[in-house]
Write an enzyme that holds these catalytic residues in place. Structure first.
Site, mmCIF file in Angstrom:
data_model
loop_
_atom_site.group_PDB
_atom_site.id
_atom_site.type_symbol
_atom_site.label_atom_id
_atom_site.label_comp_id
_atom_site.label_asym_id
_atom_site.label_seq_id
_atom_site.Cartn_x
_atom_site.Cartn_y
_atom_site.Cartn_z
ATOM 1 N N GLY A 7 -28.775 37.363 92.884
ATOM 2 C CA GLY A 7 -28.406 38.084 91.666
ATOM 3 C C GLY A 7 -26.917 37.969 91.425
ATOM 4 O O GLY A 7 -26.127 38.656 92.076
ATOM 5 N N ALA A 8 -26.542 37.054 90.519
ATOM 6 C CA ALA A 8 -25.114 36.884 90.204
ATOM 7 C C ALA A 8 -24.762 37.773 89.023
ATOM 8 O O ALA A 8 -24.092 37.352 88.078
ATOM 9 C CB ALA A 8 -24.834 35.415 89.891
ATOM 10 N N SER A 10 -23.814 42.095 87.811
ATOM 11 C CA SER A 10 -22.667 42.998 87.960
ATOM 12 C C SER A 10 -22.416 43.369 89.421
ATOM 13 O O SER A 10 -21.360 43.080 89.982
ATOM 14 C CB SER A 10 -22.908 44.267 87.143
ATOM 15 O OG SER A 10 -23.313 43.934 85.843
ATOM 16 N N ASN A 103 -31.142 50.762 92.154
ATOM 17 C CA ASN A 103 -31.043 52.182 91.839
ATOM 18 C C ASN A 103 -32.457 52.783 91.781
ATOM 19 O O ASN A 103 -33.438 52.054 91.657
ATOM 20 C CB ASN A 103 -30.356 52.331 90.481
ATOM 21 C CG ASN A 103 -29.801 53.722 90.273
ATOM 22 O OD1 ASN A 103 -29.692 54.519 91.210
ATOM 23 N ND2 ASN A 103 -29.448 54.025 89.049
ATOM 24 N N LYS A 182 -29.405 61.081 93.796
ATOM 25 C CA LYS A 182 -28.930 60.270 92.661
ATOM 26 C C LYS A 182 -30.036 60.145 91.614
ATOM 27 O O LYS A 182 -29.773 60.200 90.408
ATOM 28 C CB LYS A 182 -28.480 58.890 93.153
ATOM 29 C CG LYS A 182 -27.826 58.085 92.044
ATOM 30 C CD LYS A 182 -26.922 56.998 92.558
ATOM 31 C CE LYS A 182 -26.186 56.342 91.383
ATOM 32 N NZ LYS A 182 -26.398 54.918 91.310
ATOM 33 N N ASN A 186 -29.787 61.277 87.760
ATOM 34 C CA ASN A 186 -30.138 60.328 86.692
ATOM 35 C C ASN A 186 -31.198 60.904 85.769
ATOM 36 O O ASN A 186 -31.132 60.748 84.552
ATOM 37 C CB ASN A 186 -30.685 59.030 87.305
ATOM 38 C CG ASN A 186 -29.579 58.044 87.614
ATOM 39 O OD1 ASN A 186 -28.852 57.630 86.736
ATOM 40 N ND2 ASN A 186 -29.455 57.665 88.869
ATOM 41 N N ASN A 190 -29.742 60.898 82.148
ATOM 42 C CA ASN A 190 -29.907 59.632 81.413
ATOM 43 C C ASN A 190 -30.948 59.679 80.287
ATOM 44 O O ASN A 190 -30.649 59.240 79.171
ATOM 45 C CB ASN A 190 -30.219 58.493 82.389
ATOM 46 C CG ASN A 190 -29.073 58.222 83.354
ATOM 47 O OD1 ASN A 190 -28.148 59.028 83.448
ATOM 48 N ND2 ASN A 190 -29.129 57.118 84.061
ATOM 49 N N SER A 250 -25.930 54.701 82.101
ATOM 50 C CA SER A 250 -26.390 53.302 82.230
ATOM 51 C C SER A 250 -27.648 53.084 81.384
ATOM 52 O O SER A 250 -27.812 52.025 80.761
ATOM 53 C CB SER A 250 -26.659 52.974 83.698
ATOM 54 O OG SER A 250 -27.565 53.909 84.241
ATOM 55 N N GLU A 262 -34.604 50.960 83.706
ATOM 56 C CA GLU A 262 -35.249 51.136 85.017
ATOM 57 C C GLU A 262 -36.040 52.451 85.041
ATOM 58 O O GLU A 262 -36.191 53.077 86.094
ATOM 59 C CB GLU A 262 -34.198 51.078 86.125
ATOM 60 C CG GLU A 262 -33.544 49.693 86.238
ATOM 61 C CD GLU A 262 -32.547 49.554 87.380
ATOM 62 O OE1 GLU A 262 -32.706 48.678 88.245
ATOM 63 O OE2 GLU A 262 -31.580 50.337 87.400
HETATM 64 P P1 NAP Z 1 -27.403 42.896 86.322
HETATM 65 O O1 NAP Z 1 -25.951 42.850 85.937
HETATM 66 O O2 NAP Z 1 -28.428 42.776 85.249
HETATM 67 O O3 NAP Z 1 -27.631 41.767 87.401
HETATM 68 C C1 NAP Z 1 -28.899 41.466 87.912
HETATM 69 C C2 NAP Z 1 -28.909 40.007 88.295
HETATM 70 O O4 NAP Z 1 -30.108 39.707 88.980
HETATM 71 C C3 NAP Z 1 -28.825 39.057 87.084
HETATM 72 O O5 NAP Z 1 -27.762 38.157 87.308
HETATM 73 C C4 NAP Z 1 -30.166 38.348 87.118
HETATM 74 O O6 NAP Z 1 -30.127 37.003 86.725
HETATM 75 C C5 NAP Z 1 -30.476 38.401 88.602
HETATM 76 N N1 NAP Z 1 -31.875 38.145 88.927
HETATM 77 C C6 NAP Z 1 -32.981 38.786 88.509
HETATM 78 N N2 NAP Z 1 -34.079 38.232 89.057
HETATM 79 C C7 NAP Z 1 -33.644 37.208 89.831
HETATM 80 C C8 NAP Z 1 -34.304 36.243 90.651
HETATM 81 N N3 NAP Z 1 -35.632 36.232 90.786
HETATM 82 N N4 NAP Z 1 -33.550 35.333 91.302
HETATM 83 C C9 NAP Z 1 -32.204 35.327 91.159
HETATM 84 N N5 NAP Z 1 -31.523 36.221 90.411
HETATM 85 C C10 NAP Z 1 -32.237 37.145 89.750
HETATM 86 O O7 NAP Z 1 -27.734 44.242 87.109
HETATM 87 P P2 NAP Z 1 -26.736 45.190 87.929
HETATM 88 O O8 NAP Z 1 -26.028 46.088 86.963
HETATM 89 O O9 NAP Z 1 -25.940 44.406 88.902
HETATM 90 O O10 NAP Z 1 -27.802 46.110 88.675
HETATM 91 C C11 NAP Z 1 -28.452 45.729 89.880
HETATM 92 C C12 NAP Z 1 -28.968 47.011 90.520
HETATM 93 O O11 NAP Z 1 -27.834 47.798 90.925
HETATM 94 C C13 NAP Z 1 -29.754 47.903 89.533
HETATM 95 O O12 NAP Z 1 -30.820 48.531 90.185
HETATM 96 C C14 NAP Z 1 -28.728 48.922 89.083
HETATM 97 O O13 NAP Z 1 -29.301 50.147 88.653
HETATM 98 C C15 NAP Z 1 -27.920 49.098 90.364
HETATM 99 N N6 NAP Z 1 -26.559 49.616 90.143
HETATM 100 C C16 NAP Z 1 -25.729 48.991 89.265
HETATM 101 C C17 NAP Z 1 -24.443 49.484 89.097
HETATM 102 C C18 NAP Z 1 -23.473 48.831 88.133
HETATM 103 O O14 NAP Z 1 -22.388 49.373 87.905
HETATM 104 N N7 NAP Z 1 -23.775 47.694 87.545
HETATM 105 C C19 NAP Z 1 -24.017 50.612 89.820
HETATM 106 C C20 NAP Z 1 -24.905 51.206 90.708
HETATM 107 C C21 NAP Z 1 -26.182 50.705 90.868
HETATM 108 P P3 NAP Z 1 -29.765 36.512 85.238
HETATM 109 O O15 NAP Z 1 -28.275 36.550 85.166
HETATM 110 O O16 NAP Z 1 -30.310 35.134 85.215
HETATM 111 O O17 NAP Z 1 -30.434 37.473 84.297
#
Ligand code: NAP
Length: 303
Positions: A7-8, A10, A103, A182, A186, A190, A250, A262
């Site tokens: 997962g590249a 955030s 999350n 958490k 949420n 949310n 979020s 989610e």
């Molecule tokens: P995000 O920015 O949407 O990143 C998710 C990544 O996963 C995307 O790059 C997506 O690829 C990739 N992905 C999905 N399926 C895949 C697969 N089969 N193989 C390879 N890559 C795959 O999400 P995020 O914000 O980082 O959130 C991730 C988790 O962390 C969530 O549960 C979120 O609630 C939690 N979280 C996030 C934050 C925050 O500030 N962002 C804070 C706390 C918790 P594509 O780029 O190709 O779509």
């Protein structure tokens, strides 16, 4: 020991760039070959921190690569977690360790059941990051990450690699309590922020609705064996609403940017567990129905 990061996005980007910057071997696992081609064309993963942009040329691959995986950071959304792990399960060494950054709750148990020979470490993070472009991660909010394993309280030997890489984190023997707390925060904030289409501070105008949800969530936490996560819940929710009054939640951001939410791992999970424990949560049930109808009306998945 290589850190494979799936997962590249955030959070995956935030972890991968800090590990790479500290000299740890990191490999990024992209969704498919077209995403890998786009990633290689971008020249790496960029981290934007305090207005400064640094690009880290972390090697990328897809799940179809054949090298074994000993340590995997799973950094996709909760609804993608099961399929993502299935796509590389054959590469996991028998004693592999997975860190699950999702999350909410529900996806972790599904993933753990699908890889019985691996150790699953759960994480709960208050760090904030978002993407301002493909393979560009903005570090938006300093925070903290708790990690733990409900089945084994032993801290992994590599844990200090995280702190020495500048990832503020702590090992906890009670990660489930953290995740439930958490989840409750949420659920109290949310969905209402989506339905009222407001910043978190807008909920100060709906104190009774928030208080009713907090009472049901606290009762649910007590009934389901997470009493510690229920302590002072309502006061904490009020504190978070005031401290983040200017922010959009979020889930509100997901809806306004037309992304899947989610919900199933947050409110959906709370209502499902309440049913399992025969705990009445009429306001949470009604909130879930309203939110799912709202998502459908806006052309978004309701699950
Ligand atoms: P995000 O920015 O949407 O990143 C998710 C990544 O996963 C995307 O790059 C997506 O690829 C990739 N992905 C999905 N399926 C895949 C697969 N089969 N193989 C390879 N890559 C795959 O999400 P995020 O914000 O980082 O959130 C991730 C988790 O962390 C969530 O549960 C979120 O609630 C939690 N979280 C996030 C934050 C925050 O500030 N962002 C804070 C706390 C918790 P594509 O780029 O190709 O779509």
């Amino acid at each position: 020991m290589t850190w494979h990061v799936l997962g590249a996005g955030s959070l995956g980007g935030l972890w991968a760039t800090r590990l790479a910057r500290a000299g740890q071997p990191v490999r990024l696992i992209l969704r498919d070959s077209s995403r890998l081609t786009a990633y290689r064309a971008a020249g790496g993963l960029s981290l934007i921190e305090d207005g400064q942009t640094h690009c880290y040329p972390i090697p990328g691959e897809t799940a179809a690569a054949s090298t074994p995986i000993r340590r995997l950071l799973l950094a996709c959304k909760a609804y993608d977690a099961e399929a993502a792990v299935a796509s590389l399960a054959s590469r996991l060494l028998p004693n592999a360790e997975l860190i699950l950054l999702q999350n909410g709750l529900g996806s972790q148990a599904t993933v753990a059941a699908s890889v019985p020979h691996s150790r699953c470490i759960l994480a709960s993070s208050t760090e904030g990051a978002f993407r301002d472009g493909d393979f560009r991660v903005v570090f938006a909010g300093h925070g903290h990450t708790w990690l733990g394993d409900p089945l084994d309280a032993t801290q992994p030997t590599w844990f200090e690699q995280l702190t020495s890489s500048g990832i503020p984190c702590e090992w906890t023997p009670d990660i489930l309590s953290r995740l439930w707390r958490k989840l409750a925060l949420n659920c109290a904030i949310n969905p209402l922020s989506v339905l009222y289409d407001c910043r978190n501070g807008g909920l100060l105008e709906h104190p009774l609705e928030v208080a009713t949800l907090c009472a049901e969530l606290a009762a649910l936490l007590q009934a389901s064996g997470h009493a510690a996560a229920a302590i002072d819940l309502q006061a904490d929710v009020q504190r978070v609403i005031r401290a983040t009054a200017e922010n959009y939640s979020s889930m509100q951001q997901d809806v306004s940017q037309r992304r899947r939410t989610e919900i199933s791992y947050l409110l959906g999970q709370a209502c499902a567990v309440a049913a399992r424990y025969h705990t009445d949560v009429p306001h949470l049930d009604a909130l879930q129905q309203r939110l799912r109808a709202h998502l459908t009306a806006h052309g978004l998945p309701s699950n």
